[in-house]
Structures are given as C-alpha cells and as structure tokens.
Design a protein around this motif. Structure first.
Motif, PDB file in Angstrom:
ATOM      1  N   UNK A 275       0.847  -1.195   0.000  1.00  0.00           N
ATOM      2  CA  UNK A 275       0.000   0.000   0.000  1.00  0.00           C
ATOM      3  C   UNK A 275       0.878   1.238   0.000  1.00  0.00           C
ATOM      4  N   UNK A 276       0.239   2.369  -0.081  1.00  0.00           N
ATOM      5  CA  UNK A 276       0.992   3.619  -0.100  1.00  0.00           C
ATOM      6  C   UNK A 276       0.114   4.756   0.394  1.00  0.00           C
ATOM      7  N   UNK A 277       0.766   5.886   0.655  1.00  0.00           N
ATOM      8  CA  UNK A 277       0.058   7.090   1.034  1.00  0.00           C
ATOM      9  C   UNK A 277      -0.736   6.942   2.321  1.00  0.00           C
ATOM     10  N   UNK A 278      -1.920   7.476   2.297  1.00  0.00           N
ATOM     11  CA  UNK A 278      -2.773   7.511   3.489  1.00  0.00           C
ATOM     12  C   UNK A 278      -3.130   6.108   3.973  1.00  0.00           C
ATOM     13  N   UNK A 279      -3.405   5.213   3.032  1.00  0.00           N
ATOM     14  CA  UNK A 279      -3.764   3.847   3.408  1.00  0.00           C
ATOM     15  C   UNK A 279      -2.609   3.155   4.136  1.00  0.00           C
ATOM     16  N   UNK A 280      -1.379   3.352   3.648  1.00  0.00           N
ATOM     17  CA  UNK A 280      -0.229   2.735   4.304  1.00  0.00           C
ATOM     18  C   UNK A 280      -0.075   3.256   5.728  1.00  0.00           C
ATOM     19  N   UNK A 281      -0.170   4.571   5.903  1.00  0.00           N
ATOM     20  CA  UNK A 281      -0.030   5.143   7.244  1.00  0.00           C
ATOM     21  C   UNK A 281      -1.117   4.627   8.179  1.00  0.00           C
ATOM     22  N   UNK A 282      -2.302   4.460   7.644  1.00  0.00           N
ATOM     23  CA  UNK A 282      -3.418   3.956   8.444  1.00  0.00           C
ATOM     24  C   UNK A 282      -3.133   2.546   8.951  1.00  0.00           C
ATOM     25  N   UNK A 283      -2.643   1.668   8.071  1.00  0.00           N
ATOM     26  CA  UNK A 283      -2.368   0.292   8.472  1.00  0.00           C
ATOM     27  C   UNK A 283      -1.156   0.213   9.402  1.00  0.00           C
ATOM     28  N   UNK A 284      -0.145   1.046   9.173  1.00  0.00           N
ATOM     29  CA  UNK A 284       1.010   1.083  10.070  1.00  0.00           C
ATOM     30  C   UNK A 284       0.581   1.467  11.475  1.00  0.00           C
ATOM     31  N   UNK A 285      -0.225   2.511  11.589  1.00  0.00           N
ATOM     32  CA  UNK A 285      -0.667   2.977  12.903  1.00  0.00           C
ATOM     33  C   UNK A 285      -1.581   1.957  13.571  1.00  0.00           C
ATOM     34  N   UNK A 286      -2.426   1.277  12.780  1.00  0.00           N
ATOM     35  CA  UNK A 286      -3.315   0.259  13.346  1.00  0.00           C
ATOM     36  C   UNK A 286      -2.520  -0.878  13.960  1.00  0.00           C
ATOM     37  N   UNK A 287      -1.471  -1.337  13.266  1.00  0.00           N
ATOM     38  CA  UNK A 287      -0.682  -2.462  13.759  1.00  0.00           C
ATOM     39  C   UNK A 287       0.276  -2.055  14.876  1.00  0.00           C
ATOM     40  N   UNK A 288       0.765  -0.811  14.852  1.00  0.00           N
ATOM     41  CA  UNK A 288       1.749  -0.364  15.837  1.00  0.00           C
ATOM     42  C   UNK A 288       1.106   0.116  17.132  1.00  0.00           C
ATOM     43  N   UNK A 289      -0.202   0.362  17.147  1.00  0.00           N
ATOM     44  CA  UNK A 289      -0.866   0.858  18.351  1.00  0.00           C
ATOM     45  C   UNK A 289      -1.954  -0.083  18.870  1.00  0.00           C
ATOM     46  N   UNK A 290      -2.581  -0.868  17.986  1.00  0.00           N
ATOM     47  CA  UNK A 290      -3.692  -1.710  18.410  1.00  0.00           C
ATOM     48  C   UNK A 290      -4.968  -0.938  18.673  1.00  0.00           C
ATOM     49  N   UNK A 291      -5.076   0.263  18.127  1.00  0.00           N
ATOM     50  CA  UNK A 291      -6.296   1.047  18.319  1.00  0.00           C
ATOM     51  C   UNK A 291      -7.479   0.360  17.644  1.00  0.00           C
TER      52      UNK A 291
END
Length: 471
Positions: A275-291
C-alpha cells in the motif's frame, strides 16, 4: 329515644357502606378498570365465618375487571359427582369475567381433605386469580400489547436513555436482529406469552437458518431485554421470567471455534509494502498501536503530540462519539520510527482529522475495507479479515515476544483490570517509563523509509530509493 338511636345506627351504617363503595371506585379508577356493579349476586356468611359469593345464575353478568370486588371473594364450595369443586368468577382474556369451576379434592378416599384443608386450598386457588399480576396479564392480552409493540417502545427508550447510553452501532445491530429474525417469529405474540417455549421456537428457526452460536446468543439476549422492559408505573417488571437454558437448548458458544483472525508480523509487513500514502499510514498505525477502528479514524491532529496519541473520541459512520469504555480514554505511546512517519504524514496541517476525505470528514471504515484492505489481502493471498486483526496482532506481539509489563499492555490497549492490583496500577501517570518501553519493545514488523507519502507536499517519485526499517 330508642327509635332515635336506631335511626342513628342505620344512618351511620349506610354512611360507612357508601364510604367503602367510594374507596372501591377510587382504587378501581386508579387501575383504569371499569367498575360496573354485578346484579343478581348475593353474599352470605359461611359456617366458618368466611364470606362466600353465591351466584344466582351461571351466565356472565359483569364485564371488565374489578380488583376490589374480587379481593374478599372465596367462591362457593360444591359437590359435583365424587369431587369437591370451587365455583368462582375469574377474568378470562377475550371473555370478560365469567364463572369457572376448579377441582379441590375427592369427597372421600385417597386425596380427600378435611374442612380446614379444603378452605386453605380454596384460598390458594382464588389468590392465584385475584392477584394483581394475573389481572395485569389479562389486561395486557386484552389491550393487545404484542412483542412487536413492546420492542418499539424498548428501542425508543434505548435511544434516549441517560444512564449508560448505548452506542449507535449496538442499536443498529439490535434493530437488525428484530427486523431480520425475531419479529417474524414472535412479533404477533402477546408480550405476556413470550416464554421459554417461545424462545425455544425462535432458537429452532435460527439454527435452521445456519446462524452461529454467538449470533443466536445475541439474538436471544434482545428477546430477554424486550420482555424485561415491560414494567408498570412503579418500574417493576410486569412479567418476570426465569429462563430455562436447558429447555431452550440454544447451542453453546465454543471459544475455540469462534473466528478471530489475526495477522502475523510478516503479513503486516507485506500489507504495508503493498500500500501507499494515506492507506499505508493507516495500516502502520493500526498495527503499531492496536487502536480500535473507530478510535483510529476518530484521531485528530490535536491528539498527536509528536511522541504519543491521546485517545479521546471514536467515530462511527462519520459521527463522533465517546470511546467504547472508560478505560478506552488513554494515551498510546509510539515508537520513535512510527511517530516520525506520522509527523511526516501530517506535514504542516494544524487541525482536522488525521485520516480524512477531501472535504475534511473522517474516512469510512467500510470504504477502507472494501476499497483497500480486502483487495490487498486477496492479492497477497492472506485470509480476509478486518481492522481487529491488527489489534490482535499488537496484543500477541506485546504479550509473547516482548518484555512489556502486563499493566502497560492493558493500558495501551484500553482494557479494564480484573483485580485490585490493576485498580491501583498508576502506569498512566509515568509517561517517561511508557515511552522508554515503547522504544525498547518495538512494533514487530517492517516499514519502508521514507514510506509514508505526506498529506501535504510533493509526492515521491516511483524511482526514489525505499529503505526497509525493521524493529
């Protein structure tokens, strides 16, 4: 003087009778019950001092329901064949108040009772049909209070109640259960007649549809809540019910068979790289925080201080709401690499949602799944899952592959404690220690560097070198 005294006694007696009649009419009016007088019924004292109602004829003479006129009745004990029977007038749904006959005991032989025991049996029978609960049940059936009508009132109360407000997503699910499964089976039933047999019938229908045990349990819960919501003016349940799980025979939820998909670190790395852009950041933050998904999409720029995220709200269908629980209000500390990626993604924006549409509204969870996550999973050959798979990955990583303290893990994931030790845990107040642990334990997957296309500024060209960072 004797004539005058007799006149006074008769006057006072008549006055007392009129006062009692007025009291009876007032109480009947309070119950909203008609108080018509029954002609042709005489009262005579029995040999044991109990007033018995001797009915002149068997035909119905009173319509409506009079709790006061039934309070002192004991009926008439008669012998019919070889049985003592009780004749008494009772309220019957759809028929009004009619005379019925109930068996007491045999006249002789096995099971026969003496006079005192027969009197006690008569009192038990009459008390059953003279009770307020029985009268309310009859009135409910007469007035046509169906399960469907009660469910409408219950849903309305749930939407507007002040104590422990219910989340919109829960209300939508409950209404879906009613519309798609419950009302077709129980909608026309009087609410008073919804019982264990009714629930068993519903369970059979749900099993026939192929629904899983967890779904069946949730649907049955809605039936119980609707039934319990029928209360009187004092807030007391009109139809208390003891549910018999063995009789209902609903399938038991087996946690081992529940579908709880979770991603691995390797799978998260592939998803981020694809993925890239906004979608990539979204998935990175989801996996790195567990929100949770709603918490993630409800993040605003003001919630990010450069090192951590402050969870204060959630979003569902673009509507802002409170987080799921009180423990969901928390601070989630980020690894420096993830914090740097997020800062780079935000760029020079100072307000608004971190992940938003072109007009500034928060992204829709279903749109992300349909347009981004599910196509990527299919392309990579990964089993389809939702946002919660990222949350399960974060918990699994922190619990099994790091030295993260349990108290801190529960705090970051927004879980409540189970004992006083958790209650006394003050890890939320030690920001320095939390940040040190966040940097030490890492996040369990690889991210490209620079991997996130800033939301404002130039987009890197496809020829730019991408370096993988593992932590």
């Amino acid at each position: 003087m004797a004539r005058r005294a007799g006149f006074i006694r008769r006057f006072r007696s008549a006055k007392n009778r009129n006062a009692k009649k007025e009291d009876m009419r007032d109480e009947a009016a309070a119950l909203n019950i008609s108080n018509t007088k029954e002609p042709n019924a005489e009262s005579s004292p029995s040999s044991d001092g109990v007033v018995e109602c001797v009915t002149a004829t068997a035909k119905t003479r009173r319509k409506g329901y009079k709790i006061m006129s039934r309070r002192c009745q004991m009926g008439t004990e008669v012998i019919e064949g070889k049985m003592y029977r009780l004749r008494v007038r009772v309220d019957v749904p759809g028929e009004g108040r009619i005379q019925k006959s109930f068996p007491i005991c045999p006249v002789s032989g096995a099971g026969s009772l003496n006079k005192t025991e027969r009197k006690r049996k008569r009192m038990e029978i009459v008390a059953q049909y003279n009770s307020q609960d029985y009268l309310k049940k009859v009135v409910a059936q007469e007035t046509g209070t169906t399960f469907k009508a009660q469910s409408v009132r219950w849903m309305s109360n749930c939407k507007h109640r002040r104590r422990k407000p219910i989340k919109p997503v829960t209300l939508v699910n409950w209404q879906s259960y009613l519309d798609n499964h419950i009302l077709a089976v129980l909608g026309s039933h009087p609410i008073a007649e919804v019982n264990n047999a009714s629930m068993k019938e519903l369970v059979e229908v749900l099993v026939g549809k192929g629904l899983g045990p967890k779904s069946i349990r949730n649907i049955c819960l809605v039936v119980k809540l609707v039934k319990a919501s029928a209360v009187d003016e004092n807030g007391d349940e009109l139809y208390p019910m003891k549910w018999n799980a063995d009789f209902i025979d609903a399938p038991v939820v087996d946690a081992r068979k529940q579908r709880t998909p979770a991603l691995t670190g390797e799978e998260v790395t592939k998803i981020v790289a694809a993925t890239e852009g906004e979608t990539r950041m979204l998935f990175v933050l989801a996996a790195a925080t567990g929100l949770r998904a709603g918490e993630l999409l409800g993040l605003e720029i003001r919630h990010f201080d450069g090192r951590s995220i402050n969870v204060e709200q959630s979003v569902w269908r673009s509507d802002v709401q409170a987080p799921k629980t009180q423990n969901a209000y928390r601070v989630v500390d980020l690894h420096p690499d993830v914090a740097g990626l997020l800062s780079n993604f935000i760029g020079d924006r100072t307000s608004g949602y971190i992940f938003c549409t072109g007009n500034g509204k928060p992204l829709g969870q279903s749109n992300i799944l349909r347009r981004s996550l599910h196509p990527v999973l299919e392309k990579l050959g990964i089993k389809r899952c939702g946002f919660h798979a990222f949350r399960r990955f974060r918990n699994t990583f922190l619990r099994n592959y790091t030295s993260c303290p349990n108290g801190l893990r529960n705090f970051w994931l927004g879980w409540s404690g189970i004992d006083m030790s958790d209650h006394y845990d003050k890890i939320r107040e030690d920001a320095a220690f939390r940040r040190e642990v966040a940097e030490r334990v890492g996040f369990g997957f690889e991210v490209p560097k620079p991997s996130i296309v800033p939301s404002v500024g130039d987009v890197p060209s496809s020829s730019e070198h991408v370096e993988l960072v593992t932590t």
